[in-house]
Design an enzyme around this catalytic site. Structure first.
Site, mmCIF file in Angstrom:
data_model
loop_
_atom_site.group_PDB
_atom_site.id
_atom_site.type_symbol
_atom_site.label_atom_id
_atom_site.label_comp_id
_atom_site.label_asym_id
_atom_site.label_seq_id
_atom_site.Cartn_x
_atom_site.Cartn_y
_atom_site.Cartn_z
ATOM 1 N N GLU A 486 77.585 82.078 66.127
ATOM 2 C CA GLU A 486 76.731 83.234 65.852
ATOM 3 C C GLU A 486 75.937 83.114 64.552
ATOM 4 O OE1 GLU A 486 79.470 86.504 66.115
ATOM 5 O OE2 GLU A 486 79.465 86.478 68.303
ATOM 6 N N GLU A 552 79.534 84.666 75.148
ATOM 7 C CA GLU A 552 80.792 85.397 74.982
ATOM 8 C C GLU A 552 80.713 86.698 75.761
ATOM 9 O OE1 GLU A 552 81.789 86.098 70.909
ATOM 10 O OE2 GLU A 552 81.598 84.001 70.308
#
Length: 894
Positions: A486, A552
């Site tokens: 991320e 995710e």
């Protein structure tokens, strides 16, 4: 056969193969017999400690590979930190100071003085975090070594004892800083100033690891060669065109390079050569004294190759490639063996989905992945555990594992398992948005701008990255590199990775700047490009369009009662109490559950339609219904929009390296819950399914061939077991396609209005063999499963027989006079303890058997010599628990 006998057999075999008398090269691991002591109890310096005259009798046995905590646990100095609240009883390094967990490790070993021309090497594959290394009174590293992910190699030829009795001593220092475990992701974030893993300061799925995994955490190896050390081989395979798994193949190209190190003071001439599939490629080489040289061999054109494919798409063929350096073309100095998977991975931008599409050998692969943290949070790795965990991922019908950036580059044995089972791998480097500054976070010690510059030593990060790339780049399963979780690494690190390190050392794999980058999945929705993470209404996975390659998504996975009993004290085995009103979730949860990161958000709304739990056993069995339904729906929903909305999805997450209660298909002890089997069902390569949004019957074909002459059969069952045909149709389905066939809406509403209904969907071939079997339980008009609580008991007939060593077949037969025998868990147990045998691998589980039918599954496990023959238990929603032995002829239960 003893290890010595096996090694000698292999050496003689290879010598015979290449026509030489004896191989000079050998290696062995320094594993047993280590001793340890905290630095606070040792006054002497490393030069003295590493001599055989220094007594370590007062020291404690050490676990190597391992950490300070694994050594303390082995010596019963601490309680098991994975059980109950025990972790709170262990001093945290942030409070104690680093010296408390700074330890000496010493190992005596026998190695004869090298003969002329022989070289002996010491390899430390992983030390966390810093270390000083001593051998026989000499310090081997001039400066303290830093970095969890930077291997160490020392030529110890001049330092070995003349009498063959040697002592190795290693002083290991913890990371600096160690990070404050304040409840944030990565604690206060300062653990990320090091080049180490970040979860050890705590995360939302784990409590802090008190020593931050300080120790010699990976293998210590002694290697013997002749004059030249052959290292870092690199094998690239090129597979042009669009291939299929079967039939004759056009040629593939194999490209091989290797590094040759000449540590001697003389020029050495010789031959570098390799053998693959009966073909030999060689090259004459001249090596200057005290030099290391990279050598490229001529390309090999492999005729009619056997290709390596991801799981579900084809076999995982591996070729052994034997690489040698021969001094003067005669004497083997060193050799390496690489298992080569002939495959080529390409990535292309899919304009329709606006995300990257992964192709293997020219074919599109719809990515069904799982996020992996680490095998064990305290770094207790083993080949057997790696094999079991990766096999579970194969059994879930996944084809990819992403290794999350807050952990590590996994060990080579992990990738070997992925090679065997066909799991592609995305490997993150050691960055996370939480600790590395993507967001403003009041729990972090430093501001966002400071954290964006982590780690403190960029050069160490890059040296470590280059080293780890060399370590794992030959595995065919390794498919992609990712800059971080991320977040991109700092500019200097990112530029070096993508412009120099990866092109130079690998050059064949896609590099993703960070895990939810627009270059992977164009984010038109906003946010981070991840999620959702909580339990969702089933229809959400079908109707809500999320990110086109979602890195995710999803997070449930509480185990059943047997799972919870392994790490929660009896007095804390209390089901959550649901206190919500007006559809607002609220729970009263035991503190031990909270400590083990139970997250109930969403469980309430999804369990209550089955009826409020009466006790802990009732809660966990209803949780399994939710788990199964969630993950079947997740994969079916994404698959239904294959190549239209999505090119893939990666579940957050599929496993836990600690006794956590969130995001897992199996628990830390390798016991699967229903999520594994729901995902297995929903991810079948050829799969029939029900779209709950428009009540359509669908099928999905992930393969490369048209599927023809299949009979699609839809049947409903009421709570009494009465069946109603909903239609059947001869169907065909194109390759890599999801297709709708006919609606069921009116019939299902009528049949299930009051009590709900069971829906059976099947695909049959022309011989009426079941190709895909999918069994749904649907609620009534109010969204409740009232009928399930009225199901009559079903007395099923069960047989269990051994069909080969370590493999048995279990058959559940449901008489025609019964209702549906619903949601049955089959377990392999030790009859002496009545505990489950773990790991065990089931071809299916949590199965339902309609009246007049039977279901057959296989169970595999690794038998233990001298152990009692296993037994089988079966227990279902309306099937009372029964236990029966496994025999060679089959045994019957009720």
């Amino acid at each position: 056969m003893t290890t010595f006998t096996i090694s000698r057999f292999l050496s003689l075999f290879i010598c015979t193969l290449f026509g030489h008398a004896l191989l000079a090269q050998s290696q062995y691991e320094l594993k047993a017999g280590w001793m340890s002591a905290p630095i606070s109890q040792v006054k002497e310096k490393g030069e003295a400690i590493s001599t055989s005259s220094y007594s370590t009798a007062a020291w404690a046995p050490a676990v190597v590979p391992g950490t300070v905590l694994t050594t303390q646990l082995h010596n019963k100095q601490i309680p098991d930190p994975f059980y109950g609240m025990n972790n709170e009883r262990i001093p945290d390094i942030y409070t104690t100071g680093r010296e408390y967990y700074t330890y000496w490790f010493a190992k005596d070993f026998t190695e004869s003085t090298p003969q002329k021309g022989e070289q002996v090497w010491l390899h430390l594959r992983g030390v966390n975090y810093s270390s000083d290394v001593y051998l026989n009174g000499r310090k081997l590293n001039e400066k303290t070594h830093h970095g969890m992910f930077l291997r160490q190699t020392y030529n110890i030829t001049p330092y070995l004892a003349k009498d063959g009795n040697n002592r190795l001593a290693v002083l290991v220092y913890p990371p600096d800083p160690v990070g404050k475990p304040n409840g944030g992701q990565g604690g206060d974030g300062t653990i990320a100033r090091n080049v180490t893993h970040q979860y050890v300061a705590g995360w939302d799925w784990i409590q802090p690891i008190r020593d931050r995994n300080t120790g010699i955490w990976d293998k210590v190896i002694i290697e013997k060669t002749k004059q030249v050390n052959l290292k870092n081989p690199h094998v690239i395979t090129l597979v042009p065109g669009k291939r299929k798994p079967n039939g004759p193949q056009q040629p593939a190209t194999v490209k091989v390079t290797a590094e040759l190190e000449n540590p001697t003071s003389e020029k050495i001439r010789g031959v570098l050569r390799y053998t693959l599939d009966g073909k030999t490629v060689s090259k004459k080489v001249s090596l200057p004294a005290n030099s290391t040289q990279k050598v490229a061999l001529d390309d090999l054109v492999l005729q009619n190759p056997k290709l390596w494919w991801p799981n579900m798409y084809g076999p995982q063929h591996l070729y052994p490639l034997h690489l040698q350096f021969l001094v003067n073309g005669k004497t083997v100095s060193d050799e390496e063996t690489v298992q080569v998977g002939v495959r080529e991975i390409q990535t292309v931008w899919n304009e329709r989905t606006r995300s990257m599409q992964v192709n293997v050998n020219g074919q599109p692969i719809f990515i069904k992945g799982g996020n992996w943290i680490i095998s064990d949070a305290m770094l207790r790795f083993s080949d057997a555990r790696y094999d079991a965990e990766v096999r579970y991922h194969r059994d879930m019908n996944l084809n990819l594992i992403r290794i999350w950036g807050g952990a590590l580059v996994e060990r080579p044995e992990f990738y070997e398992a992925c090679d065997r089972y066909g799991l592609l791998v995305i490997q993150d480097f050691w960055m996370t948005g939480d600790a590395n500054g993507r967001w403003v976070d009041p729990l972090k010690a430093d501001d966002q701008w400071t954290r964006r510059k982590y780690p403190d030593d960029h050069g160490l990060f890059l040296r470590s990255a280059a080293d780890q790339v060399k370590m794992i780049r030959n595995y065919p399963s390794l498919a992609m590199w990712c800059g971080g979780n991320e977040i991109t690494p700092p500019a200097g690190i990112l530029t070096a990775l993508q412009d120099s390190i990866l092109p130079e050392l690998d050059g064949t794999r896609w590099f993703i700047p960070y895990s939810n980058a627009d270059s992977m999945s164009f984010n038109t929705i906003g946010g981070n490009g991840d999620g959702p993470y909580t339990i969702q209404p089933i229809s959400q996975f079908w109707a809500y369009r999320t990110w086109p390659f979602n890195s995710e998504v999803g997070s449930v996975g509480v185990g059943d009662l047997e799972s919870l009993e392994r790490f929660i004290p009896k007095e804390n085995l209390v089901a959550p109490q649901y206190l919500g009103k007006d559809h607002k979730p609220s729970e009263k949860v035991d503190s031990v559950w909270t400590y083990h990161t139970y997250t109930g958000v969403g469980y309430e709304q999804h369990i209550l339609p089955y009826g409020a739990p009466t006790d802990i056993r009732d809660f966990t069995r209803k949780a399994q219904l939710v788990n199964y339904d969630q993950y079947r729906a997740l994969m079916e929903g994404f698959s239904s929009h294959m190549w239209d909305w999505y090119t893939g999805t990666i579940i957050w997450k599929t496993q836990n390296p600690w006794t956590s209660m969130r995001g897992q298909m199996y628990d830390y002890y390798l016991d699967p819950n229903a999520a594994l089997f729901g995902l297995r069902n929903g991810g079948e390569p050829l799969h029939v399914m029900f779209d709950p949004v428009d009540s359509m019957v669908m099928a999905v074909n992930n393969g490369f061939e048209m599927k023809r002459d299949l009979m699609l059969v839809a049947t409903a069952y009421d709570m009494a077991g009465k069946s109603t045909s909903l239609g059947q149709l001869i169907v065909e389905i194109n390759p890599s396609t999801a297709k709708k066939y006919f609606p069921l809406k009116g019939n299902l509403r009528r049949l299930g209005n009051e009590k709900g209904v069971f829906l059976s969907l099947r695909l049959l071939d022309l011989d009426q063999n079941v190709i895909s079997n999918n069994f749904y339980w649907l609620p009534n008009a109010a969204g409740n499963y009232t009928g399930l609580n009225e199901l009559a008991k079903a007395k099923v007939h069960v047989t269990a027989k051994q069909i080969e060593k370590g493999k048995m077949e279990v058959t559940l037969s449901n008489p025609a006079t019964n209702t549906v025998a619903f949601f049955n868990r089959v377990s392999l147990i030790d009859p002496q303890t009545n505990e489950r045998i773990l790991p065990a691998f089931y071809s299916d589980n949590y199965i339902s058997v309609p009246p007049g039918e039977q279901q057959r599954i296989t169970v595999e496990y690794t038998p233990v010599e001298g152990a009692a023959s296993p037994a089988i238990t079966v227990e279902g929603w309306n099937v009372e628990k029964l236990t029966l032995p496994v025999t060679t002829t089959g045994s019957a239960g009720r």
